[in-house]
Motif scaffolding. Sequence first.
Motif, mmCIF file in Angstrom:
data_model
loop_
_atom_site.group_PDB
_atom_site.id
_atom_site.type_symbol
_atom_site.label_atom_id
_atom_site.label_comp_id
_atom_site.label_asym_id
_atom_site.label_seq_id
_atom_site.Cartn_x
_atom_site.Cartn_y
_atom_site.Cartn_z
ATOM 1 N N SER A 106 41.084 34.363 34.656
ATOM 2 C CA SER A 106 41.364 34.100 33.242
ATOM 3 C C SER A 106 40.382 33.109 32.631
ATOM 4 C CB SER A 106 42.794 33.571 33.093
ATOM 5 O OG SER A 106 42.969 32.377 33.840
ATOM 6 N N ASP A 152 38.385 39.595 26.025
ATOM 7 C CA ASP A 152 37.270 40.375 26.564
ATOM 8 C C ASP A 152 36.071 39.491 26.857
ATOM 9 O OD1 ASP A 152 36.797 40.027 23.718
ATOM 10 O OD2 ASP A 152 35.122 41.403 23.985
ATOM 11 N N ALA A 153 35.170 40.010 27.675
ATOM 12 C CA ALA A 153 33.949 39.299 28.032
ATOM 13 C C ALA A 153 32.914 40.316 28.490
ATOM 14 C CB ALA A 153 34.222 38.269 29.137
ATOM 15 N N GLU A 204 37.834 44.067 29.353
ATOM 16 C CA GLU A 204 38.895 43.561 28.468
ATOM 17 C C GLU A 204 40.258 43.700 29.130
ATOM 18 O OE1 GLU A 204 40.573 44.095 23.887
ATOM 19 O OE2 GLU A 204 39.021 45.441 24.656
ATOM 20 N N PRO A 210 43.300 35.548 27.546
ATOM 21 C CA PRO A 210 43.809 36.885 27.877
ATOM 22 C C PRO A 210 45.327 36.903 27.914
ATOM 23 C CG PRO A 210 43.056 35.773 29.851
ATOM 24 C CD PRO A 210 42.694 34.879 28.695
ATOM 25 N N GLY A 242 32.259 37.228 23.146
ATOM 26 C CA GLY A 242 33.060 38.449 23.181
ATOM 27 C C GLY A 242 33.512 38.864 21.796
ATOM 28 N N PHE A 299 37.670 34.340 30.264
ATOM 29 C CA PHE A 299 38.077 34.894 28.974
ATOM 30 C C PHE A 299 38.701 33.793 28.128
ATOM 31 C CE2 PHE A 299 38.110 38.023 32.282
ATOM 32 C CZ PHE A 299 37.566 39.162 31.719
ATOM 33 N N ARG A 316 29.249 36.585 34.630
ATOM 34 C CA ARG A 316 29.609 36.637 33.214
ATOM 35 C C ARG A 316 28.422 36.241 32.348
ATOM 36 N NH1 ARG A 316 31.248 33.300 29.175
ATOM 37 N NH2 ARG A 316 32.845 34.075 27.713
#
Length: 236
Positions: A81, A182-183, A132, A87, A177, A84, A172
């Motif tokens: 997590s 999302d990333a 995502e 999320p 995003g 992001f 990453r």
Amino acid sequence: MPRRRPTKRQVRRRRPAIAILLFPVVAYLAAALIGSLVPVNRGWREPGSGTTIYLSSNGVHTDIIMPVRADGLDWAPLFPSTDFADPPRQARWIAFGAGERGVYLDTPRWRDLRPRTALRAVVGGERVLHVEWVDNPGFATRELRVRPAEYRRLWAAIRADFRLDARGRPVRIDHRGYGLADAFFNSTGKIGALRTCNSWAADKLRLAGVKTSVWPPFAAGLAWRYRLAGEAPLQR
């Protein structure tokens, strides 16, 4: 002073040049139609039971939506997590898509697309992957069930496209995003007119052993093979 209309001779002289310019477009569209109609893994049939996956599409781009945990495999350790913004805590689904770096990172809206970015996306640019977390896949357009072995092959095929760090985790990209869930992540390989986001999705399904189109550069060329989301499977 009014412009002079071209003579018939001038028009005839221009026709070969116009034909040369149009030929690649016509040939591409013809190949796309054939590639979308010709199947691979033609003997595959959707099983009576198995793991459900979804295809989402905006009409241009296709994502594959998979359960976070299924058939002994878990995406969560690969996408913590912390990668992001925020999320959904109880998200049970995760979506994957491929795209050209400039289009993905620098074009949040189609009106932001620049000619240089579009050209690079056509001739071939760096591929990145979009991930995502999905709370509810109700927005998906198509769905299908796959067998455990097929699901595991699909899982492995998608994971293999991520560039991994020393700990074996996807790398990453430093980008905000499109939203909170999302990333973007570094990938291997290129993407362009011959390797589009939609043919990427088809290729993963092919590697899983699922019947799909041999080369669907457009979303419709892939989606038509699968039932509408929420539609009951065919009884075989």
